[in-house]
Design a protein around this motif. Structure first.
Motif, PDB file in Angstrom:
ATOM      1  N   ASP A  80       0.836  -1.191   0.000  1.00 47.24           N
ATOM      2  CA  ASP A  80       0.000   0.000   0.000  1.00 47.24           C
ATOM      3  C   ASP A  80       0.878   1.251   0.000  1.00 47.24           C
ATOM      4  O   ASP A  80       1.948   1.282   0.625  1.00 47.24           O
ATOM      5  CB  ASP A  80      -0.916   0.008   1.224  1.00 47.24           C
ATOM      6  CG  ASP A  80      -1.782  -1.236   1.313  1.00 47.24           C
ATOM      7  OD1 ASP A  80      -2.161  -1.775   0.254  1.00 47.24           O
ATOM      8  OD2 ASP A  80      -2.059  -1.677   2.447  1.00 47.24           O
ATOM      9  N   LEU A 137      -4.115   1.355  -2.470  1.00 48.50           N
ATOM     10  CA  LEU A 137      -4.063   0.197  -1.579  1.00 48.50           C
ATOM     11  C   LEU A 137      -4.514  -1.033  -2.340  1.00 48.50           C
ATOM     12  O   LEU A 137      -5.230  -0.943  -3.338  1.00 48.50           O
ATOM     13  CB  LEU A 137      -4.905   0.437  -0.328  1.00 48.50           C
ATOM     14  CG  LEU A 137      -6.419   0.640  -0.484  1.00 48.50           C
ATOM     15  CD1 LEU A 137      -7.176  -0.687  -0.540  1.00 48.50           C
ATOM     16  CD2 LEU A 137      -6.954   1.492   0.665  1.00 48.50           C
ATOM     17  N   LYS A 152      -8.684  -1.276   5.515  1.00 50.98           N
ATOM     18  CA  LYS A 152      -7.469  -0.529   5.181  1.00 50.98           C
ATOM     19  C   LYS A 152      -7.740   0.973   5.094  1.00 50.98           C
ATOM     20  O   LYS A 152      -6.875   1.784   5.451  1.00 50.98           O
ATOM     21  CB  LYS A 152      -6.887  -1.042   3.858  1.00 50.98           C
ATOM     22  CG  LYS A 152      -6.176  -2.383   3.986  1.00 50.98           C
ATOM     23  CD  LYS A 152      -5.397  -2.719   2.734  1.00 50.98           C
ATOM     24  CE  LYS A 152      -4.528  -3.948   2.913  1.00 50.98           C
ATOM     25  NZ  LYS A 152      -3.644  -4.195   1.752  1.00 50.98           N
TER      26      LYS A 152
END
Length: 243
Positions: A80, A137, A152
């Motif tokens: 990410d 991500l 996330k």
């Protein structure tokens, strides 16, 4: 409403539909956009999410990168990338295979662009996103894992309240994944009627896959607006869980 989820944002699906549930708003007589943006602001999200087709228009208006990023031949790790974590808001673009060219555009009206990808994207696309200042991500190998994606978004960007404004397949996938907490639905005074037209929630499956007995909708409010549009808000919970 306070976020009851310690590991992910509170997720609201905000949509406009005809009375028969279709979402092709441009072919109705009713002005389906009249109330949408005002209510979007009232819902108070710190991020909003749309799919590739909706985001295509924003990407198409981007300035190109001054020069193409260099390819040093070294594979780009599927990690990410956070370009900024303190933006006033975030525009989340679902782009599983990396088809959107954001060029040098890393915000939409001040909201920082975050691209949700799968690990199947090519290395050159990741180099271009880094050069353009966008965040990205990974959520899944080839298909988006929505439960992972929203976790996330909170962990990397601190997003607490996410407005999902996707097409029917995105909304349907997120409903199946159990990550939609509320539906904000503007029911326009229009009938579409065309078989096969996208609906608020769509996914492939058999009759036994229906969410009808798996998700409970509790009506929280109902407001009649001045043009005959009705604004409905439902709390959504998996059957067996309290709202």
């Amino acid at each position: 409403m306070d976020n009851p989820h310690p590991d992910r944002p509170y997720v609201l699906c905000h949509m406009t539909s005809s009375v028969d549930g279709r979402i092709k708003v441009r072919r109705w007589l009713a002005d389906a956009d009249r109330h949408y943006e005002r209510i979007h602001a009232e819902l108070g999200g710190d991020a909003w999410m749309c799919g590739r087709i909706t985001m295509q228009g924003y990407a198409d208006s981007a300035d190109p990168l001054p020069q193409a990023p260099a390819d040093d031949g070294v594979p780009v790790p599927r990690e990410d990338h956070v370009a900024t974590h303190d933006a006033k808001g975030y525009a989340i673009a679902l782009d599983a295979r990396g088809r959107l060219d954001w060029g040098a555009r890393n915000d939409i009206t001040g909201d920082h662009v975050v691209v949700v990808l799968t690990e199947s994207v090519p290395d050159e696309h990741l180099r271009a996103l880094k050069a353009g200042g966008q965040s990205y991500l990974f959520a899944g190998e080839r298909e988006v894992d929505f439960a992972l994606a929203v976790r996330k978004l909170k962990a990397l960007f601190g997003i607490e309240r996410l407005l999902v404004e996707g097409g029917g397949h995105i909304n349907g996938s997120m409903l199946q994944a159990g990550v939609i907490d509320e539906l904000s639905l503007l029911l326009a005074p229009a009938v579409d009627g065309v078989s096969g037209t996208p609906a608020v929630f769509d996914f492939r499956g058999e009759e036994s896959d229906s969410m009808g007995k798996r998700r409970k909708l509790d009506l929280k409010s109902c407001e009649q607006l001045d043009d005959g549009t009705v604004w409905l808000r439902y709390r959504i919970t998996p059957v067996g869980e309290e709202a």
